[in-house]
Design a protein around this motif. Structure first.
Motif, PDB file in Angstrom:
ATOM      1  N   SER A  81      13.809 -41.412 -33.448  1.00 21.91           N
ATOM      2  CA  SER A  81      12.966 -41.160 -34.616  1.00 21.91           C
ATOM      3  C   SER A  81      13.600 -40.151 -35.575  1.00 21.91           C
ATOM      4  O   SER A  81      13.661 -40.391 -36.784  1.00 21.91           O
ATOM      5  CB  SER A  81      11.587 -40.672 -34.176  1.00 21.91           C
ATOM      6  N   VAL A  82      14.063 -39.034 -35.050  1.00 20.21           N
ATOM      7  CA  VAL A  82      14.689 -38.014 -35.906  1.00 20.21           C
ATOM      8  C   VAL A  82      15.896 -38.594 -36.633  1.00 20.21           C
ATOM      9  O   VAL A  82      16.089 -38.379 -37.832  1.00 20.21           O
ATOM     10  CB  VAL A  82      15.088 -36.772 -35.073  1.00 20.21           C
ATOM     11  N   LEU A  84      16.516 -41.774 -37.244  1.00 13.64           N
ATOM     12  CA  LEU A  84      16.084 -42.813 -38.178  1.00 13.64           C
ATOM     13  C   LEU A  84      15.576 -42.194 -39.478  1.00 13.64           C
ATOM     14  O   LEU A  84      15.922 -42.655 -40.575  1.00 13.64           O
ATOM     15  CB  LEU A  84      15.021 -43.701 -37.528  1.00 13.64           C
ATOM     16  N   VAL A  85      14.780 -41.143 -39.370  1.00 15.57           N
ATOM     17  CA  VAL A  85      14.312 -40.447 -40.578  1.00 15.57           C
ATOM     18  C   VAL A  85      15.508 -39.906 -41.365  1.00 15.57           C
ATOM     19  O   VAL A  85      15.604 -40.092 -42.583  1.00 15.57           O
ATOM     20  CB  VAL A  85      13.326 -39.309 -40.220  1.00 15.57           C
ATOM     21  N   ALA A  86      16.430 -39.251 -40.664  1.00 10.64           N
ATOM     22  CA  ALA A  86      17.609 -38.701 -41.342  1.00 10.64           C
ATOM     23  C   ALA A  86      18.429 -39.804 -41.992  1.00 10.64           C
ATOM     24  O   ALA A  86      18.882 -39.666 -43.137  1.00 10.64           O
ATOM     25  CB  ALA A  86      18.468 -37.912 -40.347  1.00 10.64           C
ATOM     26  N   GLY A  87      18.617 -40.888 -41.272  1.00  8.99           N
ATOM     27  CA  GLY A  87      19.400 -41.991 -41.817  1.00  8.99           C
ATOM     28  C   GLY A  87      18.759 -42.598 -43.051  1.00  8.99           C
ATOM     29  O   GLY A  87      19.439 -42.860 -44.045  1.00  8.99           O
ATOM     30  N   ILE A 145      10.552 -48.647 -29.606  1.00  8.06           N
ATOM     31  CA  ILE A 145       9.250 -48.864 -30.258  1.00  8.06           C
ATOM     32  C   ILE A 145       8.585 -47.542 -30.606  1.00  8.06           C
ATOM     33  O   ILE A 145       8.105 -47.358 -31.725  1.00  8.06           O
ATOM     34  CB  ILE A 145       8.343 -49.759 -29.386  1.00  8.06           C
ATOM     35  N   LEU A 146       8.565 -46.604 -29.677  1.00  6.10           N
ATOM     36  CA  LEU A 146       7.965 -45.298 -29.960  1.00  6.10           C
ATOM     37  C   LEU A 146       8.748 -44.562 -31.049  1.00  6.10           C
ATOM     38  O   LEU A 146       8.153 -43.928 -31.921  1.00  6.10           O
ATOM     39  CB  LEU A 146       7.891 -44.468 -28.679  1.00  6.10           C
ATOM     40  N   THR A 151       8.623 -42.710 -36.577  1.00  3.13           N
ATOM     41  CA  THR A 151       9.238 -42.663 -37.908  1.00  3.13           C
ATOM     42  C   THR A 151       8.278 -43.204 -38.956  1.00  3.13           C
ATOM     43  O   THR A 151       8.077 -42.579 -40.006  1.00  3.13           O
ATOM     44  CB  THR A 151      10.546 -43.480 -37.919  1.00  3.13           C
ATOM     45  N   ALA A 152       7.693 -44.355 -38.687  1.00  5.69           N
ATOM     46  CA  ALA A 152       6.752 -44.960 -39.637  1.00  5.69           C
ATOM     47  C   ALA A 152       5.554 -44.049 -39.880  1.00  5.69           C
ATOM     48  O   ALA A 152       5.110 -43.885 -41.022  1.00  5.69           O
ATOM     49  CB  ALA A 152       6.289 -46.322 -39.120  1.00  5.69           C
ATOM     50  N   GLY A 153       5.051 -43.434 -38.818  1.00  2.43           N
ATOM     51  CA  GLY A 153       3.926 -42.514 -38.966  1.00  2.43           C
ATOM     52  C   GLY A 153       4.271 -41.305 -39.809  1.00  2.43           C
ATOM     53  O   GLY A 153       3.521 -40.917 -40.708  1.00  2.43           O
TER      54      GLY A 153
END
Length: 176
Positions: A81-82, A84-87, A145-146, A151-153
């Motif tokens: 998640s971290v 993905l957000v950064a990317g 999935i989590l 990330t979406a949240g």
């Protein structure tokens, strides 16, 4: 003990240690929390200081869990998640290569974390010692999935990119 267990330990220690170092740098390096918060705000995230603290806690916490091999697929999900957000917010527009501020680095960390979710932490881990290993498709599914849902949240709640001046003037003209 097999070579695969040592390889998983090395991967966990390097990825986990990298995440810990990254989180500590956001906390006490360079611009400290205030500077990290301003940077997050410049990327379009509301409440930049809150985002900075959440990032520090997530990176240090997930890194430590991964290094220990404790709750491995959940630690991997946090790292996915971290990264993905950064990317998406900081690196995607710059292309692939890290030397151009691209997403190469965050992609490698995210995929390494996902691989650990799939393979599990190995014999040299707290998960194994406690008998709570989640591996294979279940571990990989949790990590992916989590990670994507988190990330979406985060983006749904906090991402508010600045509008450019043409969009703002067009919107103002429509309101008049």
């Amino acid at each position: 003990m097999e070579a695969g267990d040592v390889a998983l330990l090395l991967l966990r220690l390097v990825v986990g240690g990298t995440m810990i170092a990254h989180g500590v740098n956001h906390w006490i390096g360079g611009g400290r929390i205030a500077g990290t918060g301003r940077w997050f705000a410049s990327l379009g995230l509301r409440n930049g200081v809150l985002q900075a603290w959440l990032s520090v806690l997530t990176e240090v916490g997930a890194g430590a869990l991964l290094a220990l091999g404790l709750l491995t697929p959940f630690a991997a999900a946090a790292i996915v998640s971290v990264m993905l957000v950064a990317g998406l917010l900081a690196h995607r527009r710059n292309g692939f290569f890290v030397f151009k501020e691209g997403y190469e680095y965050v992609l490698v960390l995210a995929v390494a974390a996902l691989a650990l979710g799939l393979l599990g932490p190995g014999w040299l881990s707290v998960d194994h010692a406690a008998g709570i290993e989640i591996t294979g498709w279940a571990g990989g599914g949790i990590a992916l999935i989590l990670g994507v849902l988190a990330t979406a949240g985060l983006l749904a709640v906090f991402y508010r990119p600045a509008q450019d001046s043409t969009t703002v003037s067009t919107t103002k003209d429509q309101v008049r």
